[in-house]
Design a protein around this motif. Structure first.
Motif, PDB file in Angstrom:
ATOM      1  N   ARG A   1      -6.173 -17.863   1.519  1.00 20.24           N
ATOM      2  CA  ARG A   1      -5.317 -17.171   0.193  1.00 20.24           C
ATOM      3  C   ARG A   1      -6.239 -16.480  -0.640  1.00 20.24           C
ATOM      4  N   VAL A   2      -5.532 -15.710  -1.472  1.00 19.67           N
ATOM      5  CA  VAL A   2      -6.286 -14.931  -2.815  1.00 19.67           C
ATOM      6  C   VAL A   2      -5.247 -14.750  -3.715  1.00 19.67           C
ATOM      7  N   GLU A   3      -5.781 -14.795  -4.996  1.00 16.80           N
ATOM      8  CA  GLU A   3      -4.921 -14.909  -6.183  1.00 16.80           C
ATOM      9  C   GLU A   3      -5.429 -13.609  -6.924  1.00 16.80           C
ATOM     10  N   ILE A   4      -4.754 -12.455  -7.060  1.00 17.43           N
ATOM     11  CA  ILE A   4      -5.238 -11.214  -7.728  1.00 17.43           C
ATOM     12  C   ILE A   4      -4.525 -11.069  -8.874  1.00 17.43           C
ATOM     13  N   SER A   5      -5.132 -11.089 -10.097  1.00 16.18           N
ATOM     14  CA  SER A   5      -4.801 -11.162 -11.357  1.00 16.18           C
ATOM     15  C   SER A   5      -3.988  -9.730 -11.684  1.00 16.18           C
ATOM     16  N   SER A   6      -3.122  -9.754 -12.768  1.00 17.30           N
ATOM     17  CA  SER A   6      -2.428  -8.448 -13.004  1.00 17.30           C
ATOM     18  C   SER A   6      -3.395  -7.228 -13.290  1.00 17.30           C
ATOM     19  N   ASP A   7      -4.726  -7.525 -14.399  1.00 16.89           N
ATOM     20  CA  ASP A   7      -5.568  -6.564 -14.502  1.00 16.89           C
ATOM     21  C   ASP A   7      -6.163  -6.010 -13.372  1.00 16.89           C
ATOM     22  N   ASP A   8      -6.559  -6.934 -11.967  1.00 21.29           N
ATOM     23  CA  ASP A   8      -6.973  -6.287 -10.925  1.00 21.29           C
ATOM     24  C   ASP A   8      -6.170  -5.455 -10.161  1.00 21.29           C
ATOM     25  N   VAL A   9      -4.906  -5.692 -10.264  1.00 19.16           N
ATOM     26  CA  VAL A   9      -3.841  -5.060  -9.646  1.00 19.16           C
ATOM     27  C   VAL A   9      -3.620  -3.631 -10.184  1.00 19.16           C
ATOM     28  N   LYS A  10      -3.582  -3.639 -11.581  1.00 20.19           N
ATOM     29  CA  LYS A  10      -3.818  -2.315 -12.315  1.00 20.19           C
ATOM     30  C   LYS A  10      -4.948  -1.555 -11.989  1.00 20.19           C
ATOM     31  N   LYS A  11      -6.078  -2.129 -11.681  1.00 22.34           N
ATOM     32  CA  LYS A  11      -7.373  -1.468 -11.270  1.00 22.34           C
ATOM     33  C   LYS A  11      -7.366  -0.877 -10.155  1.00 22.34           C
ATOM     34  N   ILE A  12      -7.034  -1.522  -8.883  1.00 29.63           N
ATOM     35  CA  ILE A  12      -6.838  -1.000  -7.617  1.00 29.63           C
ATOM     36  C   ILE A  12      -5.739  -0.005  -7.643  1.00 29.63           C
ATOM     37  N   LEU A  13      -4.534  -0.113  -8.377  1.00 27.91           N
ATOM     38  CA  LEU A  13      -3.575   0.915  -8.369  1.00 27.91           C
ATOM     39  C   LEU A  13      -4.080   2.253  -8.920  1.00 27.91           C
ATOM     40  N   LYS A  14      -4.807   1.941  -9.859  1.00 30.03           N
ATOM     41  CA  LYS A  14      -5.479   3.295 -10.532  1.00 30.03           C
ATOM     42  C   LYS A  14      -6.461   4.284  -9.669  1.00 30.03           C
ATOM     43  N   ASP A  15      -7.124   3.097  -8.995  1.00 31.66           N
ATOM     44  CA  ASP A  15      -8.259   3.634  -8.124  1.00 31.66           C
ATOM     45  C   ASP A  15      -7.828   4.282  -6.899  1.00 31.66           C
ATOM     46  N   GLY A  16      -6.730   3.527  -6.413  1.00 34.24           N
ATOM     47  CA  GLY A  16      -5.988   3.897  -5.100  1.00 34.24           C
ATOM     48  C   GLY A  16      -5.260   5.360  -5.535  1.00 34.24           C
ATOM     49  N   HIS A  17      -4.698   5.704  -6.556  1.00 35.61           N
ATOM     50  CA  HIS A  17      -4.022   6.803  -6.919  1.00 35.61           C
ATOM     51  C   HIS A  17      -5.116   7.806  -7.134  1.00 35.61           C
ATOM     52  N   ASP A  18      -6.348   7.667  -7.649  1.00 35.94           N
ATOM     53  CA  ASP A  18      -7.291   8.717  -8.035  1.00 35.94           C
ATOM     54  C   ASP A  18      -8.016   9.038  -6.548  1.00 35.94           C
ATOM     55  N   LYS A  19      -8.058   8.091  -5.547  1.00 35.48           N
ATOM     56  CA  LYS A  19      -8.735   8.704  -4.394  1.00 35.48           C
ATOM     57  C   LYS A  19      -7.545   9.272  -3.339  1.00 35.48           C
ATOM     58  N   GLY A  20      -6.426   9.179  -3.998  1.00 31.50           N
ATOM     59  CA  GLY A  20      -5.399   9.601  -2.958  1.00 31.50           C
ATOM     60  C   GLY A  20      -5.226   9.040  -1.659  1.00 31.50           C
ATOM     61  N   ALA A  21      -5.468   7.588  -2.023  1.00 35.86           N
ATOM     62  CA  ALA A  21      -5.263   6.749  -0.696  1.00 35.86           C
ATOM     63  C   ALA A  21      -3.649   6.854  -0.365  1.00 35.86           C
ATOM     64  N   SER A  22      -3.388   6.629   0.946  1.00 37.64           N
ATOM     65  CA  SER A  22      -1.920   6.341   1.464  1.00 37.64           C
ATOM     66  C   SER A  22      -1.924   5.683   2.831  1.00 37.64           C
ATOM     67  N   SER A  23      -0.886   5.662   3.258  1.00 40.92           N
ATOM     68  CA  SER A  23      -0.628   4.772   4.496  1.00 40.92           C
ATOM     69  C   SER A  23      -1.153   5.447   5.930  1.00 40.92           C
ATOM     70  N   SER A  24      -1.354   6.730   5.607  1.00 35.98           N
ATOM     71  CA  SER A  24      -2.122   7.684   6.644  1.00 35.98           C
ATOM     72  C   SER A  24      -3.592   7.565   6.830  1.00 35.98           C
ATOM     73  N   LYS A  25      -4.148   6.912   5.614  1.00 35.07           N
ATOM     74  CA  LYS A  25      -5.582   6.875   5.484  1.00 35.07           C
ATOM     75  C   LYS A  25      -6.157   5.679   5.427  1.00 35.07           C
ATOM     76  N   TRP A  26      -6.808   5.153   6.385  1.00 29.20           N
ATOM     77  CA  TRP A  26      -7.376   4.022   6.693  1.00 29.20           C
ATOM     78  C   TRP A  26      -8.968   4.142   6.924  1.00 29.20           C
ATOM     79  N   SER A  27      -9.926   3.865   5.824  1.00 32.19           N
ATOM     80  CA  SER A  27     -11.035   3.791   5.974  1.00 32.19           C
ATOM     81  C   SER A  27     -11.707   3.218   4.779  1.00 32.19           C
TER      82      SER A  27
END
Length: 241
Positions: A179-205
């Motif tokens: 298991r892993v527990e991810i804090s709200s701050d970490d969720v916001k960090k990966i959310l911003k990073d994923g948006h900036d990098k243009g991640a999507s369900s069609s890009k897996w790398s």
């Protein structure tokens, strides 16, 4: 020495008070003290019950997270309501839809030395219902999941946490592998990073999954997140730069 001085000072002060007050003397003072002690003794059981309830309540509130962890309820939202919901008239405007992208897990412990792990992941976040990926049969210790889950996320709630449970499907039920527990701050960090990098369900790398989180007791999981734009006609599409 200090305590002896305070005893002498208090005794002297009480003696002077009894001497100065015309309607008081040592005998009446002792009588009042005895009467007060008797009243206290007759009510101490009632006070003890109330005091025990107050202490128990304070203990539960102070250690609620550890108690929930011991009971296995730390990841579950029992009541889908908080004080802030009452103050905001139960408005859901603060929730933002996000898509959680789970790339892979590695170095998982083995649930059975004679069989490979049948891996799936459960996700818990705030008021969201339990979300699960499909079962990846015979995945073993490493598994490329390449799956996405949509969740509602409250960015203003710093206490909200994302719980990911890597499970092994068995003939009856499932067994937790890690298991892993991810804090709200970490969720916001990966959310911003994923948006900036243009991640999507069609890009897996690896380019779109720079963050990995250590699992307990062992392993790693790679995840990212992107915002979801909801259309008025009920459909949703990924937000793109």
């Amino acid at each position: 020495m200090f305590y002896l001085f305070m005893v002498i000072f208090n005794a002297t002060f009480m003696f002077l008070v009894l001497q100065w007050l015309p309607n008081w003397d040592a005998a009446s003072y002792v009588a009042v003290c005895v009467k007060s002690a008797a009243w206290l003794a007759s009510h101490v059981l009632k006070w003890a019950t109330s005091l025990a309830m107050i202490v128990a309540f304070c203990f539960v509130v102070a250690f609620k997270e550890r108690i929930a962890l011991m009971l296995g309820l730390d990841h579950k939202q029992i009541f889908n309501c908080k004080m802030r919901d009452c103050l905001s008239c139960f408005s859901t405007a603060r929730f933002t839809p996000i898509e959680l992208l789970i790339w892979k897990v590695e170095d998982l412990p083995s649930a059975d030395i004679f069989h490979a792990n049948n891996v799936f992941i459960e996700a818990y976040l705030g008021y969201n219902e339990t979300m699960r990926t499909r079962v990846h049969n015979n995945a073993g210790s490493d598994c490329f999941l390449k799956e996405s889950i949509q969740l509602n996320f409250d960015q203003d709630d710093d206490e909200e946490k994302l719980f990911l449970f890597v499970q092994n499907q068995k003939v009856v039920g499932a067994q937790e592998l890690a298991r892993v527990e991810i804090s709200s701050d970490d969720v916001k960090k990966i959310l911003k990073d994923g948006h900036d990098k243009g991640a999507s369900s069609s890009k897996w790398s690896k380019e779109f999954f720079p963050y990995s989180f250590p699992l307990i007791p062992r392993g790693q999981v790679w995840v990212t997140a992107v915002p979801v734009v909801e259309e008025h006609h009920g459909y949703a599409e990924l937000a793109r730069c």
